[in-house]
Each structure stands twice: as C-alpha cells, then as structure tokens.
Design a protein around this motif. Structure first.
Motif, PDB file in Angstrom:
ATOM      1  N   THR A 193      -0.500   2.986  15.305  1.00 48.35           N
ATOM      2  CA  THR A 193       0.363   4.068  14.832  1.00 48.35           C
ATOM      3  C   THR A 193       0.746   3.789  13.386  1.00 48.35           C
ATOM      4  O   THR A 193       0.913   2.637  12.995  1.00 48.35           O
ATOM      5  N   THR A 234      -0.907   9.323  13.757  1.00 51.78           N
ATOM      6  CA  THR A 234      -0.123   9.373  12.523  1.00 51.78           C
ATOM      7  C   THR A 234       0.283  10.801  12.172  1.00 51.78           C
ATOM      8  O   THR A 234      -0.350  11.766  12.600  1.00 51.78           O
ATOM      9  N   MET A 256       4.733  11.377  18.959  1.00 48.50           N
ATOM     10  CA  MET A 256       4.091  10.070  18.922  1.00 48.50           C
ATOM     11  C   MET A 256       4.219   9.369  20.267  1.00 48.50           C
ATOM     12  O   MET A 256       3.268   8.742  20.747  1.00 48.50           O
ATOM     13  N   VAL A 260       0.954   8.165  22.378  1.00 44.39           N
ATOM     14  CA  VAL A 260       0.750   6.751  22.705  1.00 44.39           C
ATOM     15  C   VAL A 260       0.666   6.561  24.214  1.00 44.39           C
ATOM     16  O   VAL A 260      -0.205   5.843  24.719  1.00 44.39           O
ATOM     17  N   LYS A 272       1.860  -1.194  16.610  1.00 43.58           N
ATOM     18  CA  LYS A 272       2.867  -0.169  16.321  1.00 43.58           C
ATOM     19  C   LYS A 272       3.417  -0.377  14.911  1.00 43.58           C
ATOM     20  O   LYS A 272       4.470  -0.941  14.693  1.00 43.58           O
TER      21      LYS A 272
END
Length: 402
Positions: A193, A234, A256, A260, A272
């Motif tokens: 990320t 992103t 996000m 994830v 992360k």
C-alpha cells in the motif's frame, strides 16, 4: 540475453511497426527470436519483414504445419524462455484472460509454461475501459507481467496513455529479466500500500496528509525487479505505475481497508507503507458547506486499523508496517511492532532532513520481531526499498531454517 529464446507474439494494431524494430533490437542483443503474428497484424506489416529481421520462420496459422514431425504451437510453446506479446491489443488481452484459444498466438500461450510479458497498445479510452482493466487484473493473477504503455500522441489523434513502450525500453526490461537467474522474490506475491488516503468532507473539501507515495512505489518497483508478483494499492495519480506491477486505485481509508482485506490472502508478504488517515469525517455533506460566522466543529471518527486487523488474522502473511514519527522513533516503532503483531516495522523521523514526505530520499531503521534493528543511512527511496526487501528475504530464509 545471449542465446535466450524469445517468442514474440505480434497482434493487430498500428504499433506493429514498432514490433519490427523490437525484433531487430532483440536479435542484436543476442536473443533467438521467433515471431507469431495474428491475422490482423499481417494487415499492418508483412510476415516477410519479421522473417528477415528474426532470420526465422514466421507463424500465422495454427493449421500451417511447417515441419510434419512437429506440432508447431506445442514446439514453440516448449522452445520459449520468454513469451512477449507486443503490441498486445484489447482483443488479445481479453482472449488470454478468458482462456480462448482460436489462433496461433492464443493456442501457443495456453500450451506454454514460460513466463509471459504483455506490452499493451491501444486507444486511451479502450485501455481505461473496465472490461480491459478487469482482464489485465485477471492476467496479473495468472502471473503474467505487463510493460505499461507510455503516454503521448496516439495514432487515433488522442493524447493519453496507450502508446506501445519504445523498443529500446522493452529490450532493457527483457534484459533485466534475464540478467539474474536467482531472483530472491521469485514465486512470491507481495501486496504493497502506498500514499495518502483522501477523506471526503463535502464535494469540494477533504482531509489528507503529505505522503507522496514515493516510498511505496519504490518498493513495488524493486520487488518486481526481484521477481515478485506485486499488487500495489494506492490513491496516487501523479506517479507512473512500475513495470510488471498490478495497481488497484482507491481513495479513502475505508476503500483501502476493503481492497487489502479482499486481496491479502493471495499475498505471501504485505507491506503497509501507505499513510492511512487515522480519522475520517463522521458526516459527509452532499452539498458544499457554506461559510458561516464563528467557529466550525468537525466531528471525526476513527478509521479501521488495517495493520492491526491483519496482525489478528490466523492466516496472517509476513507483515511489514511503517511508522512515520517526529519524536521517540525507536520507542514508538517497537511498541507498534508488538501492538500490531507485525513481523517488521520500518520507522523514520519525518522531521529529519532527507527523510520527510515527498522527497526522493529517506533515512529509516528496520525493527524486527527478534529485537534486532537495522539502521540505514541517507539513501534514495529505491535504494532504501532494496535494503528493506533484502531484510525481508533474510528474515523469511531464517524462519524457513527453523
């Protein structure tokens, strides 16, 4: 690339003329090149051109068996050290994603166990179409790698992303692929990320932070070079997606979190590095808030702690967190390592010159679960990424020996 067998699959688009130059440059670099062309590709450039440049037969028809003792598409599938589809049209990407084998290119690719790289080329709106992006995502999951198209003036008259990458750049990428037979992250899937999240207040205003995403993008780029299958999540729109990296775009902390949680199970390693907002507006206004006299109180609520949530999972992957601090870096990083059940924390003091947001350098210390730490000096973010990934490899290798 000396002596490497590259099977170049040429599909139908105006960028076929670049594939001719690519063939020549691959041969000049020492590779053995054989070419398969789709019927559409033959409308742009004659197979004779590729025969002259590759010094090998050119294949266009599954049923045209040049050598009776061999089945051509099986023989080519077994011969290739690498299959390169350039240009890769929306049509061929769709066929490959859905297992359709109705021509020489698709039957050969289905029959091969060699690595497959695709270099897309098409109209910018075609490339951005959800169906095309979904097919690209599917091929990433199959383990196929992509050489991202560049931006510029397109044959259709549009300006945007969709140009076949220049032959010289493709040759460099292929050379890097063959340069090292030992890629330490080959066979690993890494989820990374990067960048800030954007927490909407109203249609005009939002809360965010100063993260640029450069560290996460550097990690994605270097992990791909080390052989990993990389998934990058992103919000960043200003940085180019590294070659061979699959990207999922999000905006908010909740976006996000959902991305994830959807994809972490396919990852061996999760890094992360994103600066996820700790708080988000409790109420999002549908219309622009009007200015009023006096003070304004904005009520915020906690966002979900993605790192902590992953640390609780029974099927937790190798978990790397980041800690951007302005004081007591060692203490906070070690506390975060334990509290989040991470395997590694990469910490830095963002108030330190050379280590702040948006820059091209970083100064970090890597904290591990065994109590050890690895301080790194001022380095470029790509160099920092290389060191972080090497420490991950060392730790995984050590764990495997236990």
């Amino acid at each position: 690339m000396l002596g490497k067998n590259i099977l170049l699959c040429v599909t139908g688009g105006i960028a076929v003329y670049k594939a001719a130059a690519l063939t020549s440059k691959l041969v000049q670099a020492g590779a053995q090149v054989k070419v398969i062309m789709t019927e559409s590709a033959c409308h742009f450039v004659s197979p004779l051109t590729f025969q002259a440049l590759s010094r090998n037969d050119v294949y266009t028809n599954t049923f045209d068996e040049k050598h009776p003792e061999k089945i051509a598409h099986i023989d080519l599938a077994d011969w290739a050290d690498l299959i390169l589809v350039a240009p890769a049209t929306a049509n061929i990407i769709g066929k490959m994603a859905n297992g359709i084998a109705d021509d020489m290119v698709t039957t050969t690719i289905l029959a091969s166990t060699a690595p497959v790289w695709l270099a897309p080329a098409m109209n910018v709106h075609m490339y951005d179409h959800p169906a095309v992006q979904q097919n690209i995502s599917t091929l990433h999951q199959f383990g196929y790698q992509f050489i991202e198209p560049s931006e510029g003036y397109l044959a259709c008259g549009y300006v945007g992303k969709g140009r076949l990458e220049e032959p010289e750049k493709i040759v460099d990428i292929v050379s890097n692929f063959f340069r090292s037979d030992t890629k330490p992250l080959k066979g690993k899937t890494i989820l990374i990320t990067a960048g800030p999240t954007i927490e909407k207040i109203d249609p005009v205003r939002y809360i965010t932070n100063r993260s640029s995403g450069k560290m996460g993008f550097a990690l994605a780029e270097e992990a791909a070079k080390m052989g990993a299958n990389v998934l990058l999540i992103t919000s960043v729109e200003t940085l180019p997606i590294p070659n061979g990296v699959q990207c999922i775009k999000i905006r908010s902390a909740n976006d996000m979190y959902e991305a994830v949680m959807k994809h972490y199970k396919q990852a061996d390693i999760v890094i992360k590095s994103a600066a996820v907002a700790d708080y988000t507006p409790a109420l999002v206004f549908e219309q622009k808030m009007k200015k009023k006299d006096g003070e304004l109180t904005l009520r915020l609520e906690r966002t979900k702690d993605i790192l902590k949530e992953l640390g609780r999972k029974a099927d937790k992957p190798f978990l790397v967190g980041f800690a951007a601090e302005t004081e007591n870096v060692d203490t906070y990083a070690q506390q975060k390592l334990i509290k989040k059940n991470a395997d590694m924390i990469v910490a830095n003091n963002v108030s330190q010159t050379g280590a702040g947001f948006a820059g091209d350098t970083n100064i970090v210390t890597i904290f591990k679960r065994d109590g050890s730490s690895v301080p790194l000096p001022l380095l470029s973010k790509n160099e920092t990424a290389q060191h972080i990934l090497k420490e991950i490899c060392k730790t995984l290798e050590k764990d495997c020996r236990k």
